[in-house]
Design a protein around this motif. Structure first.
Motif, PDB file in Angstrom:
ATOM      1  N   GLU A  37       0.864  -1.183   0.000  1.00  0.00           N
ATOM      2  CA  GLU A  37       0.000   0.000   0.000  1.00  0.00           C
ATOM      3  C   GLU A  37       0.899   1.232   0.000  1.00  0.00           C
ATOM      4  O   GLU A  37       2.028   1.162   0.459  1.00  0.00           O
ATOM      5  CB  GLU A  37      -0.883   0.002   1.261  1.00  0.00           C
ATOM      6  CG  GLU A  37      -1.873  -1.156   1.296  1.00  0.00           C
ATOM      7  CD  GLU A  37      -2.506  -1.350   2.682  1.00  0.00           C
ATOM      8  OE1 GLU A  37      -2.275  -0.508   3.567  1.00  0.00           O
ATOM      9  OE2 GLU A  37      -3.200  -2.360   2.843  1.00  0.00           O
ATOM     10  N   PRO A  38       0.380   2.354  -0.521  1.00  0.00           N
ATOM     11  CA  PRO A  38       1.205   3.564  -0.528  1.00  0.00           C
ATOM     12  C   PRO A  38       1.527   4.020   0.893  1.00  0.00           C
ATOM     13  O   PRO A  38       0.737   3.784   1.812  1.00  0.00           O
ATOM     14  CB  PRO A  38       0.346   4.606  -1.245  1.00  0.00           C
ATOM     15  CG  PRO A  38      -0.938   3.962  -1.586  1.00  0.00           C
ATOM     16  CD  PRO A  38      -0.942   2.554  -1.098  1.00  0.00           C
ATOM     17  N   PHE A  39       2.673   4.652   1.023  1.00  0.00           N
ATOM     18  CA  PHE A  39       3.054   5.099   2.360  1.00  0.00           C
ATOM     19  C   PHE A  39       3.845   6.396   2.270  1.00  0.00           C
ATOM     20  O   PHE A  39       4.337   6.768   1.202  1.00  0.00           O
ATOM     21  CB  PHE A  39       3.877   4.026   3.075  1.00  0.00           C
ATOM     22  CG  PHE A  39       5.090   3.572   2.308  1.00  0.00           C
ATOM     23  CD1 PHE A  39       5.004   2.501   1.422  1.00  0.00           C
ATOM     24  CD2 PHE A  39       6.307   4.209   2.459  1.00  0.00           C
ATOM     25  CE1 PHE A  39       6.119   2.088   0.705  1.00  0.00           C
ATOM     26  CE2 PHE A  39       7.429   3.798   1.753  1.00  0.00           C
ATOM     27  CZ  PHE A  39       7.330   2.734   0.869  1.00  0.00           C
ATOM     28  N   ALA A  40       3.930   7.074   3.413  1.00  0.00           N
ATOM     29  CA  ALA A  40       4.671   8.332   3.519  1.00  0.00           C
ATOM     30  C   ALA A  40       5.609   8.220   4.705  1.00  0.00           C
ATOM     31  O   ALA A  40       5.222   7.717   5.766  1.00  0.00           O
ATOM     32  CB  ALA A  40       3.703   9.490   3.739  1.00  0.00           C
ATOM     33  N   VAL A  41       6.838   8.664   4.525  1.00  0.00           N
ATOM     34  CA  VAL A  41       7.824   8.466   5.586  1.00  0.00           C
ATOM     35  C   VAL A  41       8.695   9.682   5.897  1.00  0.00           C
ATOM     36  O   VAL A  41       9.585   9.585   6.741  1.00  0.00           O
ATOM     37  CB  VAL A  41       8.745   7.264   5.274  1.00  0.00           C
ATOM     38  CG1 VAL A  41       8.042   5.956   5.566  1.00  0.00           C
ATOM     39  CG2 VAL A  41       9.245   7.290   3.842  1.00  0.00           C
ATOM     40  N   THR A  42       8.483  10.803   5.211  1.00  0.00           N
ATOM     41  CA  THR A  42       9.252  12.000   5.576  1.00  0.00           C
ATOM     42  C   THR A  42       8.285  13.169   5.732  1.00  0.00           C
ATOM     43  O   THR A  42       7.146  13.116   5.254  1.00  0.00           O
ATOM     44  CB  THR A  42      10.298  12.384   4.509  1.00  0.00           C
ATOM     45  OG1 THR A  42       9.609  12.949   3.385  1.00  0.00           O
ATOM     46  CG2 THR A  42      11.120  11.178   4.058  1.00  0.00           C
ATOM     47  N   LEU A  43       8.749  14.232   6.356  1.00  0.00           N
ATOM     48  CA  LEU A  43       7.894  15.404   6.566  1.00  0.00           C
ATOM     49  C   LEU A  43       7.405  15.974   5.238  1.00  0.00           C
ATOM     50  O   LEU A  43       6.354  16.592   5.180  1.00  0.00           O
ATOM     51  CB  LEU A  43       8.651  16.495   7.333  1.00  0.00           C
ATOM     52  CG  LEU A  43       8.887  16.249   8.834  1.00  0.00           C
ATOM     53  CD1 LEU A  43       9.771  17.353   9.410  1.00  0.00           C
ATOM     54  CD2 LEU A  43       7.587  16.156   9.610  1.00  0.00           C
ATOM     55  N   ASP A  44       8.171  15.741   4.169  1.00  0.00           N
ATOM     56  CA  ASP A  44       7.799  16.301   2.870  1.00  0.00           C
ATOM     57  C   ASP A  44       7.089  15.313   1.956  1.00  0.00           C
ATOM     58  O   ASP A  44       6.791  15.647   0.809  1.00  0.00           O
ATOM     59  CB  ASP A  44       9.060  16.833   2.174  1.00  0.00           C
ATOM     60  CG  ASP A  44       9.715  17.941   2.987  1.00  0.00           C
ATOM     61  OD1 ASP A  44       8.989  18.847   3.430  1.00  0.00           O
ATOM     62  OD2 ASP A  44      10.941  17.885   3.198  1.00  0.00           O
ATOM     63  N   SER A  45       6.822  14.107   2.442  1.00  0.00           N
ATOM     64  CA  SER A  45       6.179  13.116   1.578  1.00  0.00           C
ATOM     65  C   SER A  45       4.715  13.470   1.352  1.00  0.00           C
ATOM     66  O   SER A  45       4.032  13.919   2.271  1.00  0.00           O
ATOM     67  CB  SER A  45       6.210  11.733   2.237  1.00  0.00           C
ATOM     68  OG  SER A  45       7.516  11.302   2.473  1.00  0.00           O
TER      69      SER A  45
END
Lengths: 743, 334, 164
Positions: free
Chosen positions: A134-142
């Motif tokens: 599944e899509p994911f986000a891992v940084t403050l700018d993602s």
């Protein structure tokens, strides 16, 4: 406190458990090897987020010696421990191994148990999982990061927006302004002791040995997870091989280990690998700080606005208190603080030494330095000119604040008066650019309910069973010195048990409240003991004679103490293994510890390598409970600050999630050769308004402001301001105005 | 770790025989600091290992020869780093040794094993799920569009930009070292410069040894430039770290202050030990000065192909070469 | 050498802190895991298991090594010394152990056994000539508590005692 008897030897202030530590006799949790011990190893997820669609454990189970492979298909029947900062006990609320969902790369998908560590290690590599990613986000700018205002989602008074006066208007009207953004990376505590535990059942009682800062949370949290009575959980943690916040709550492997130990009827030990550890438990969240500061032409600070966002997980909100401390550094009449969550797909972040104060003060004290230079002032004089005696947030006095003395004494020890104001103006004999930087630091003083049990014996010895954990800060030494000085004993006649739920409630030891809280209880128990012995309220006691006179072998006393303003409700929370803290605002006053750091950097003009040959730090932590271990704590804090400023960052490849540099090679903590001369001094004024023996906290404040002082020194050396940590060689190279690389 | 069969060898000849007997995929184990480490990560999975760490005829070294220095492949890095004659006459060689790793690792690691040290690329060492053609041919190279701060400026390909991490080989290549090997087909020698391969489209192949061959000795031709040599290493911390950039420089200075013989190699920036003839040419015959040192550094990095996060190593490397030239010139016999 | 049956376990004989040890080891087993999990000698600590921290430092035939990257089979016939073997038979501390106490060269204590073993070797190798040399040659032992200043002071103090 010196003894009235001239013939008594001076008190030996050396660390009381040092002998055990230098001989290898100190036993840490995973040093145990009980009979029939089985070894566990984790297998972990390789996707950034998703769902397990297939799990093949056959190859793992076929490895000779494998006893058990636990996965979510095994119905572990565990409840969530709850998040330690959400009314629960766990490093996070998400308990892996319960269902097919993967919330972050590195999440455990199986616990493999075998007769030998070799078999378990081999088998864990053979666990095969298929995933639907599944899509994911891992940084403050993602893309995909969800932002939430803290007060909107956690409406608690101490997490509210901070509004003192009208900071926006005051800032707008200020003739001198700074408006800058400071970026700080995720960081990892990396105590030298790997996270791990040895767990077994004795009848209906589960026994847990784990290096922890919070044995009571393990006890009550594990009871909740397993659905058993907390009375049937024993937690033993005499030594913790460094905690730094990472060991401050129930880890997610304990409950599965308890299940495995129960199913096998054998003790089970797990040592989480260093790489897994980066993903397995808490870390310091990345944070971004916008600081706006305004001053008048005379260098008086008028307004400050501190806007922060920091990362948290999808399933827990790790609350933040950055502005609580930055609002207290100076007498700024108009202050505004705003704090925002950035939710993303990692494990839950948590506390790491000076969790908010280090990043918050790095940003703020960098901005103050920028403002001092914008106002054409000496950065030390600028800070002294903005000192305050009252808490600018509450208007009440501080119970003690000797920050100006810290700054003045530090300046003298450092030789600040020889500093040239102009950046890039000082050079060493070898041509290095020399920079001198200063920064202040503060840390809120908190206190928690605590308990102590004293047993004085007719042989003149005394046993102290107490609420507290030893993780290197030297709590045994502080206790031993207090008892020895109070009664006029040799410290070697004081025997101390900490970190053991069998002798006392073991409230979380963190937030620099440990020594103050524990010593409060010991102090109260000493008063009670003197009563029982019929001794005077002060002065030396001949313990053997006094106990002998009672006709008994032992005389005992107990005390349970609360912080100022705390009630029986707080004591009950502590008994339940929950966080029960008071401070830093108390009735009629506020309490903080203070520190000033002075740093010299040398920048090699060719390669732009930054070295830190010397640091001077002067702390106001109230009474210095244990001078030797206290100085070591401050030196350690300085090393942490240097690491945080120049070395450490958790690196993330947004295509994969998790942490890329998950090893002690790739996550560079300082080595011996990175550290020069560290001079430490203390103001040493007891804060008796806050505490019966005058102790405030020290472990965390020691780190607060170091990174800013280093960065301010780099600015002074080079004339270039760095607002993103860590400051690496390429940042300085790019900033020194030398020829651009040819491409 | 996967199970592996274990045998030991007492001599180099025995080792070669044991390796042949152990079958395909068998590996030689010396200090263990690379191989055993990667076996723990299951990045190396040899079915059999031949332990050569006590092979007596590989252990010695002799730095007193008139024509060449001879180093047994089994000599320990720490021992060679302490050699007084080498410290005086070839400081770049001893510096490349004691600035590597830690004393514990240098006590374990051998000179021969160290030559074939494998990359520290995080995508290689990290295992699953990272794409890595070196570890799993055909899976791709995650570093190309990833965090490539530590990756190569030289010698990379579309399939791999992993840096060769060694210091010792970087210094050796500047000195035209030769490597002696023993294999099933007998003994042979090759220049160190031909020991390592560039990744090309087969990054899993890192060296030119034939299956079953064992490095027995490293030989370095005697040169007066040894005295005027230096190995500088720039790292993310002051010790116990791999190079961001390193430079080995060896030179002589003529009576009129001009550079005579000149040897330069750079480390931390290339997929194999990287000699830079253009830099040598730029410096040879020039007076020793900040300008000529800088020009040598610029020539060394003229052909660099940076990625997303490692372009800074061009300027850093240029300056490191220049610094090394200055240090080496300061040591050179005039 | 003729082809023989593959060997996956080895009878190992060595000495640990002067005591003879005879044990059957898996060829994969590290010296560190052998000491800690099989022999009950837990002074050497596991901090990384990959030679990146130094907490597992022991002496192998008098030289400091990281026991995590030493296959146990390579200890055949060797003298292994761990921190437990440093003090005298009646518990008398080695001067370096005493110096660690006197200079508070430790906090949590977890890296300390490795620091002691490394410090002893640093002295024996002659790498304790000045503070900077000690810093360099003790850099293979991480201390997350940050006790480096005390460690340097302790090693230097013993070097000076020995120099007299």
């Amino acid at each position: 406190m010196s003894s009235p008897h001239a013939d008594v030897q001076p008190v030996d202030t050396r660390r009381v458990d040092a002998r055990e530590k230098v001989t290898g006799a100190a036993v840490y949790a995973t040093d145990l090897h009980p009979d029939q011990l089985a070894h566990a190893v984790l297998a972990t997820a390789t996707v950034g987020r998703g769902r397990i669609t297939g799990l093949d454990t056959a190859a793992a189970e076929a490895v000779p010696g494998v006893l058990l492979v636990l996965t979510h298909l095994d119905h572990l029947d565990l409840q969530s421990p709850g998040f330690v900062m959400g009314g629960g006990y766990g490093v996070q609320s998400l308990q892996p191994l319960l269902d097919e969902h993967i919330a972050y790369r590195g999440q455990a998908v199986a616990l493999v148990v075998a007769e030998t560590l070799i078999a378990a290690t081999q088998a864990a590599k053979l666990v095969r999982a298929d995933y639907e990613p599944e899509p994911f986000a891992v940084t403050l700018d993602s893309p995909g990061v969800e932002r939430l205002s803290q007060p909107a989602v956690i409406p608690l008074p101490f997490l509210a927006d901070l509004d003192v006066g009208d900071a926006e208007s005051a800032y707008a009207a200020a003739p001198v302004q700074i408006d800058a953004v400071y970026d700080q990376p995720a960081q990892h505590q990396n105590p030298m002791e790997l996270i791990g535990a040895t767990v077994w059942w004795r009848g209906d009682t589960v026994v847990v040995h784990e290096g922890t800062q919070n044995a009571s949370a393990i006890r009550h949290g594990l009871a909740r997870q397993l659905g058993i009575d907390p009375a049937n959980v024993e937690v033993v943690s005499p030594y913790t091989g460094g905690g730094f916040g990472q060991k401050n709550s129930l880890q997610i492997h304990i409950a599965p280990l308890a299940v495995a130990a129960r199913r096998l009827g054998r003790p089970v030990k797990l040592v989480v690998s260093r790489t897994q550890l980066f993903h397995h438990t808490s870390f310091r969240p990345a944070s971004r700080h916008r600081i706006r500061l305004g001053a008048d032409e005379h260098g008086r600070m008028l307004a400050a606005l501190h806007d922060v966002e920091h990362q948290t997980s999808r399933f827990d909100l790790f609350p933040m208190m950055y502005t609580e401390t930055t609002a207290r550094l100076y007498g700024i009449g108009d202050f505004r603080g705003r704090q925002t969550f950035a939710r993303m797909d990692t494990q839950s972040p948590g506390f790491m030494r000076a969790p908010f104060e280090h990043p918050g003060v790095f940003a703020f004290e960098s901005a103050v330095d920028e403002l001092a230079y914008a106002a054409q002032r000496d950065p030390l004089e600028f800070r002294l000119a903005n000192d305050t005696t009252a808490d600018p947030v509450t208007g009440e006095p501080f119970s003690s604040r000797h920050l100006a003395q810290c700054l003045r004494r530090g300046a003298k020890l450092f030789g600040w008066s020889a500093r040239q104001w102009q950046p890039a103006s000082m050079r060493a004999d070898d041509g290095s650019l020399v920079g001198w930087g200063v920064a202040a630091g503060a840390y809120p003083a908190s206190i928690v309910p605590s308990a102590a049990h004293l047993v004085a014996s007719a042989d003149g010895r005394i046993r102290v069973g107490v609420d507290g954990h030893e993780m290197g800060q030297g709590i045994r030494s502080a206790i031993a010195l207090l008892v020895a000085e109070n009664l006029g004993l040799d410290v070697r006649h004081v025997e101390i048990t900490v970190g053991d739920t069998r002798v006392a409630t073991q409230h979380l030891t963190a937030g620099s409240w440990g020594t103050a809280s524990t010593l409060g209880a010991v102090h109260a128990a000493l008063r009670e003991l003197r009563k029982q012995l019929g001794a005077d309220v002060s002065g030396p006691v001949d313990l053997a004679a006094a106990v002998g006179a009672t006709g008994r072998e032992h005389v005992e006393s107990r005390a349970e103490t609360l912080g100022p303003g705390q009630t029986e409700q707080d004591a009950e929370r502590a008994r339940q293994g929950l966080v029960a803290l008071a401070g830093p605002e108390f009735t009629g006053y506020s309490t903080f510890s203070w520190i000033a750091h002075f740093v010299e950097v040398r920048v090699e003009p060719t390669t732009c390598r930054i070295r830190v040959p010397r640091v001077v730090s002067v702390a106001d932590c109230g009474r210095v409970a244990s001078p030797v271990t206290a100085a070591s704590q401050v030196r350690g804090g300085i090393v942490w600050g240097i690491g945080a400023c120049l070395r450490e960052a958790g690196e993330v490849d947004p295509r994969y999630g998790g942490w890329l540099n998950a090893s002690l090679e790739e996550y560079p903590v300082p080595v011996n050769a990175d550290i020069g001369t560290l001079d430490v001094d203390f103001i040493g004024e007891p804060d008796l308004r806050f505490h019966p023996v005058g102790v405030k906290g020290l472990g965390e404040v020691s780190m607060v402001g170091v990174a800013a002082a280093v960065a301010n020194a780099v600015y002074h050396a080079t004339g270039v301001r760095h607002r993103r940590l860590p400051i690496r060689i390429e940042d300085v190279l790019a900033g020194t105005g030398l020829p651009e690389p040819r491409l | 770790m996967r199970p592996f069969a274990y045998t030991t060898a007492g001599t180099a000849v025995e080792a070669v025989a044991a390796l042949a007997a152990a079958g395909p995929g068998a590996r030689l184990l010396a200090g263990g600091t690379t191989l055993y480490d990667l076996m723990k990560l299951e990045i190396e999975t040899p079915p059999a290992v031949v332990d050569v760490h006590r092979v007596a005829d590989l252990a010695g070294f002799d730095t007193s020869g008139e024509r060449e220095l001879v180093f047994g492949a089994g000599a320990r890095m720490a021992d060679v780093a302490e050699d007084g004659r080498l410290r005086r006459d070839y400081p770049a060689l001893t510096e490349s040794l004691w600035r590597a790793a830690s004393q514990q690792l240098r006590n374990m690691a051998t000179l021969g094993g160290n030559l074939l040290q494998r990359t520290r690329c995080p995508y290689f060492r990290g295992g699953e799920p990272f794409a890595c053609n070196k570890r799993r041919p055909g899976s791709g190279c995650a570093a190309q569009e990833g965090l490539d701060r530590s990756h190569a400026l030289f010698g990379g390909s579309d399939d791999c930009i992993a840096v060769y991490p060694g210091d010792w080989a970087t210094a050796l290549v500047a000195f035209d070292a030769e490597v002696d090997v023993l294999g099933p087909g007998g003994a042979r020698s090759l220049p160190l410069a031909r020991l390592h391969r560039e990744p090309g489209d087969t990054p899993q192949l890192e060296h030119t040894l034939e299956p079953g061959e064992l490095i027995t000795r490293i030989r370095v031709p005697v040169t007066p430039a040894g005295r005027g040599s230096a190995y500088l290493k720039i790292r993310d911390r002051e010790s116990y770290a791999f190079a961001l950039v390193s430079a080995a420089v060896a030179l002589t200075v003529d009576g009129d202050g001009r550079v005579g013989e000149c040897r330069i190699a750079v480390g931390g920036v290339a997929t194999r030990p990287w000699r830079v003839p253009a830099a040598e040419q730029a410096l040879r015959g020039q007076p020793v000065s900040d300008a000529s040192a800088r020009a040598a550094g610029e020539a060394a990095f003229a052909g660099a192909r940076p990625g997303r996060h490692n372009a800074f190593k061009i300027e850093l490397g240029t300056r490191t070469v220049a610094d090394a030239v200055r240090v080496a010139a300061g040591r050179a016999v005039r | 050498m003729a082809a023989t049956e593959p060997v996956y376990e080895v009878e190992l004989s060595c000495a640990v802190n002067g005591e003879p040890v005879h044990v059957r080891v898996d060829t994969r087993e590290s010296l560190l895991d052998l000491l800690r999990e099989r022999l009950g000698v837990t002074g050497a600590k596991k901090g990384c298991d990959h030679g990146q921290c130094g907490a597992c430092t022991v002496h192998l035939d008098g030289r400091r090594v990281v026991s995590c990257l030493t296959p146990a089979v390579q200890a055949a016939g060797a003298d292994v010394t761990t921190v437990e073997g440093v003090a005298g038979p009646d518990g008398e501390l080695h001067p370096l152990q005493q110096a660690f106490i006197d200079h508070d060269a430790l906090q949590c204590g977890y890296c300390t056994p490795g620091q002691i073993m490394s410090g002893l070797a640093c002295l024996a190798e002659g790498h304790a000539g000045d503070d900077d040399e000690v810093r360099e040659y003790m850099s293979g032992n991480l201390c997350r508590c940050g006790a480096y200043a005390g460690i340097v002071a302790a090693v230097r103090a013993v070097a000076e005692q020995q120099g007299r």
